[in-house]
Design an enzyme around this catalytic site. Structure first.
Site, mmCIF file in Angstrom:
data_model
loop_
_atom_site.group_PDB
_atom_site.id
_atom_site.type_symbol
_atom_site.label_atom_id
_atom_site.label_comp_id
_atom_site.label_asym_id
_atom_site.label_seq_id
_atom_site.Cartn_x
_atom_site.Cartn_y
_atom_site.Cartn_z
ATOM 1 C CD GLU A 72 -6.474 51.654 -3.095
ATOM 2 O OE1 GLU A 72 -5.619 51.143 -3.842
ATOM 3 O OE2 GLU A 72 -7.423 52.339 -3.528
ATOM 4 C CB CYS A 129 1.112 47.529 -2.021
ATOM 5 S SG CYS A 129 1.110 49.325 -2.064
HETATM 6 P P1 NAD Z 1 -3.082 42.572 6.500
HETATM 7 O O1 NAD Z 1 -4.169 42.462 5.496
HETATM 8 O O2 NAD Z 1 -2.733 41.387 7.304
HETATM 9 O O3 NAD Z 1 -3.397 43.753 7.548
HETATM 10 C C1 NAD Z 1 -3.786 45.034 7.142
HETATM 11 C C2 NAD Z 1 -4.735 45.617 8.169
HETATM 12 O O4 NAD Z 1 -5.947 44.858 8.159
HETATM 13 C C3 NAD Z 1 -4.222 45.544 9.604
HETATM 14 O O5 NAD Z 1 -4.680 46.694 10.301
HETATM 15 C C4 NAD Z 1 -4.884 44.291 10.139
HETATM 16 O O6 NAD Z 1 -5.002 44.285 11.538
HETATM 17 C C5 NAD Z 1 -6.239 44.359 9.457
HETATM 18 N N1 NAD Z 1 -6.919 43.081 9.255
HETATM 19 C C6 NAD Z 1 -6.351 41.873 9.031
HETATM 20 N N2 NAD Z 1 -7.317 40.951 8.832
HETATM 21 C C7 NAD Z 1 -8.499 41.601 8.913
HETATM 22 C C8 NAD Z 1 -9.863 41.196 8.794
HETATM 23 N N3 NAD Z 1 -10.199 39.921 8.544
HETATM 24 N N4 NAD Z 1 -10.833 42.128 8.934
HETATM 25 C C9 NAD Z 1 -10.516 43.416 9.168
HETATM 26 N N5 NAD Z 1 -9.257 43.854 9.313
HETATM 27 C C10 NAD Z 1 -8.252 42.952 9.177
HETATM 28 O O7 NAD Z 1 -1.845 43.126 5.688
HETATM 29 P P2 NAD Z 1 -0.313 43.091 6.069
HETATM 30 O O8 NAD Z 1 0.271 41.764 5.728
HETATM 31 O O9 NAD Z 1 -0.098 43.595 7.423
HETATM 32 O O10 NAD Z 1 0.192 44.209 5.040
HETATM 33 C C11 NAD Z 1 0.769 43.882 3.877
HETATM 34 C C12 NAD Z 1 -0.241 43.787 2.747
HETATM 35 O O11 NAD Z 1 -0.838 45.056 2.522
HETATM 36 C C13 NAD Z 1 0.429 43.416 1.451
HETATM 37 O O12 NAD Z 1 -0.377 42.510 0.754
HETATM 38 C C14 NAD Z 1 0.516 44.734 0.720
HETATM 39 O O13 NAD Z 1 0.614 44.620 -0.679
HETATM 40 C C15 NAD Z 1 -0.753 45.397 1.147
HETATM 41 N N6 NAD Z 1 -0.653 46.849 0.970
HETATM 42 C C16 NAD Z 1 -1.391 47.442 0.000
HETATM 43 C C17 NAD Z 1 -1.268 48.813 -0.222
HETATM 44 C C18 NAD Z 1 -2.076 49.514 -1.278
HETATM 45 O O14 NAD Z 1 -2.252 50.721 -1.192
HETATM 46 N N7 NAD Z 1 -2.557 48.806 -2.280
HETATM 47 C C19 NAD Z 1 -0.383 49.566 0.569
HETATM 48 C C20 NAD Z 1 0.366 48.898 1.542
HETATM 49 C C21 NAD Z 1 0.208 47.546 1.748
#
Ligand code: NAD
Length: 501
Positions: free
Chosen positions: A269, A303
């Site tokens: 997601e 998001c």
């Molecule tokens: P992010 O991708 O940096 O982090 C999200 C999670 O993934 C965190 O727990 C982080 O520690 C982990 N993570 C980061 N890199 C990783 C990797 N290489 N392998 C495994 N885990 C990893 O996201 P963010 O910037 O903190 O959050 C915002 C983003 O999330 C935005 O792009 C937003 O649109 C998206 N988002 C999507 C939804 C949805 O349901 N579609 C909901 C909320 C946020």
């Protein structure tokens, strides 16, 4: 660890079993069914609005993932073998506990995540909704009797996957963790959850407290705060059968690649750049409220945030005038002061938002409000004259920026809305509902809202996007059986057949 934690009486809730249990007060802990020391050290959890240290939690490392995977796999069969009603009761009890924890949960969401009070309350209510929905799901029919040659009976049944790995982000930490944890457990799985290291309490430990108080047997839920290395270890862990990831498209791609290499089911997601189309027959005051809410709610860190406000040129000036007035009037600052717009999650995000605003202005967009920040608090911002190719048009900003683009006719509105690779949510506002719906049907998104802005979610609705917003999977509502279980086909005969040889 001797660092001074915030400590007046109103901060009493900030300590918890993640740093006070056992024989080493102040040491950060993780949850494995018990609160145990972490192998990766300590995470200092700070308050975005003030920079103050709120609490210390354990930092998991890949060895913690391995131990959690093994323990979860060992605990899961007995949980799956329980009556579905017994699992439903635990999830329902977790909802009751989480309901009673309301004040504490809301305060954590405000302090740890920078949520304004209203957003925090709605998030708490939604979390309860996800728990109730998951408890009910456990009791739904879970299979089919298939046609087969008698005396053979043939049954297709949904069975749990085993151990589900959940990786969640900071922005709606409680809901985006619980929307996966609750149905995964209800369906008979064990769960290893990695919350974002900036929001480990509201994204993980409060959930652990609720389920522990509800009597969830130890070993079925593990909370492992940590960074990308912990998420990567989960993707490679032999005992974790599935990864459900919510976060950015870049990280989601890395998760998908690694989980694929390890033959795991993976649900992604991801981000969005969601269009709100305002047609020429729209009520302009309502349209402006919807645009402002969609663009600025939780500082635009959603998001589903409205990332493009596409307005018929005849309403453009009236809309912009209203948005600018709202931007200048909204209180911004520390959520504990009752503001509408709180801080961004960290300084890096402030810099990123500001860079997108500045680059778009340099490319010809007009900055009519905001564009400034005080610490991590970014002022609600209005950019007009934004055209394809400008960063504010193309990129997910994750900041409180209303990006306004005028269109001449429906075809141009559809073209502008569909540009780029994201496809999460869209809204269309207009007085003629049939016409708005016809235009909406041409938008390439997983969510479509006629006469609403783009930030809408319900526990009973399938959630997910197209294109770069995910990998085509859905979560919540009817999608949960697909996501958190798989099919097992069973045939039964009174006696083994006498095959020719
Ligand atoms: P992010 O991708 O940096 O982090 C999200 C999670 O993934 C965190 O727990 C982080 O520690 C982990 N993570 C980061 N890199 C990783 C990797 N290489 N392998 C495994 N885990 C990893 O996201 P963010 O910037 O903190 O959050 C915002 C983003 O999330 C935005 O792009 C937003 O649109 C998206 N988002 C999507 C939804 C949805 O349901 N579609 C909901 C909320 C946020």
């Amino acid at each position: 660890m001797t660092k001074q934690l915030v400590s007046d009486a109103s901060d009493a809730h900030l300590d918890g079993p993640w740093n006070t249990s056992g024989d080493a007060p102040g040491e950060g802990r993780i949850f494995t069914g018990a609160w145990v020391p972490a192998r990766g050290g300590v995470i200092e959890v700070t308050e975005p609005a003030t920079g103050r240290l709120l609490t210390l939690v354990g930092r998991a490392d890949p060895a913690d993932v391995r131990a959690a995977g093994q323990a979860a796999r060992a605990a899961q069969p007995a949980w799956a073998a329980l009556l579905a009603a017994a699992r439903a009761r635990v999830v329902e009890d977790a909802a009751r506990v989480m309901g009673a924890m309301g004040d504490v949960v809301v305060r954590w969401l405000m302090r740890e995540g920078g949520s304004a009070g209203g957003k925090a309350q709605v998030e708490h209510e939604h979390a309860l909704g996800f728990l109730h929905h998951a408890a009910a799901m456990a009791l739904e029919p879970r299979g089919h009797i298939l046609a087969s040659a008698p005396p053979r009976t043939s049954v297709a049944e949904r069975v749990p996957l085993g151990v589900v790995g959940v990786i969640s982000p900071f922005n709606f930490p409680l809901v985006l963790s619980i929307r996966a944890v609750a149905p995964a457990l209800a369906a008979g799985n064990a769960v290893v959850l990695k919350p974002d290291p900036r929001t480990p309490v509201s994204g993980g430990f409060l959930i652990a407290q609720a389920f522990a108080a509800a009597g969830l047997p130890p070993g079925l839920l593990h909370i492992l705060p940590g960074g990308a290395e912990v998420g990567q270890a989960m993707c490679a862990d032999p005992d974790i059968a599935m990864i459900t990831f919510t976060g950015s498209t870049g990280a989601g791609r890395a998760v998908g690649e690694l989980a694929g290499r390890h033959l795991k089911k993976v649900q992604l997601e991801l981000g969005g750049k969601n269009a709100l189309v305002i047609l020429e027959d729209a009520d302009i005051d309502l349209a402006a409220r919807n645009a402002a809410w969609g663009a600025w709610l939780h500082q635009g860190q959603i998001c589903m945030s409205t990332g493009r406000i596409l307005v018929h040129h005849s309403l453009h000036d009236a809309l912009v005038e209203r948005l600018v007035a709202k931007a200048r009037g909204l209180p911004v600052g520390d959520p504990l002061d009752g503001v509408a717009i709180g801080p961004l999650i960290d300084a890096g995000q402030v810099a990123r938002v500001h860079a997108i605003v500045e680059a778009s202005v340099a490319a010809g967009a007009k900055l009519l409000a905001g564009g400034t920040h005080d610490g991590r608090c970014y002022a609600p911002t209005v950019l007009t004259g934004v055209t394809p190719g400008m960063p504010a048009f193309e990129e997910e900003i994750f900041g409180p920026v209303a990006v306004v683009t005028a269109f001449a006719d429906d075809d141009q509105a559809v073209d502008l809305a569909n540009r780029g690779n994201y496809g999460l949510a869209a809204g269309v506002i207009g007085a003629n509902v049939d016409r708005a719906a016809r235009l909406g049907a041409r938008l390439r998104t997983g969510h479509l809202h006629i006469n609403d802005q783009t930030v809408v979610a319900e526990p009973q609705a399938p959630f997910g996007g197209m294109g770069a917003s995910g990998n085509g999977s859905r979560i919540s509502g009817p999608a949960n059986w697909d996501e958190f279980t798989t099919w097992r086909w069973t045939t039964t005969q009174p006696q083994a057949p006498a095959y020719p040889f």
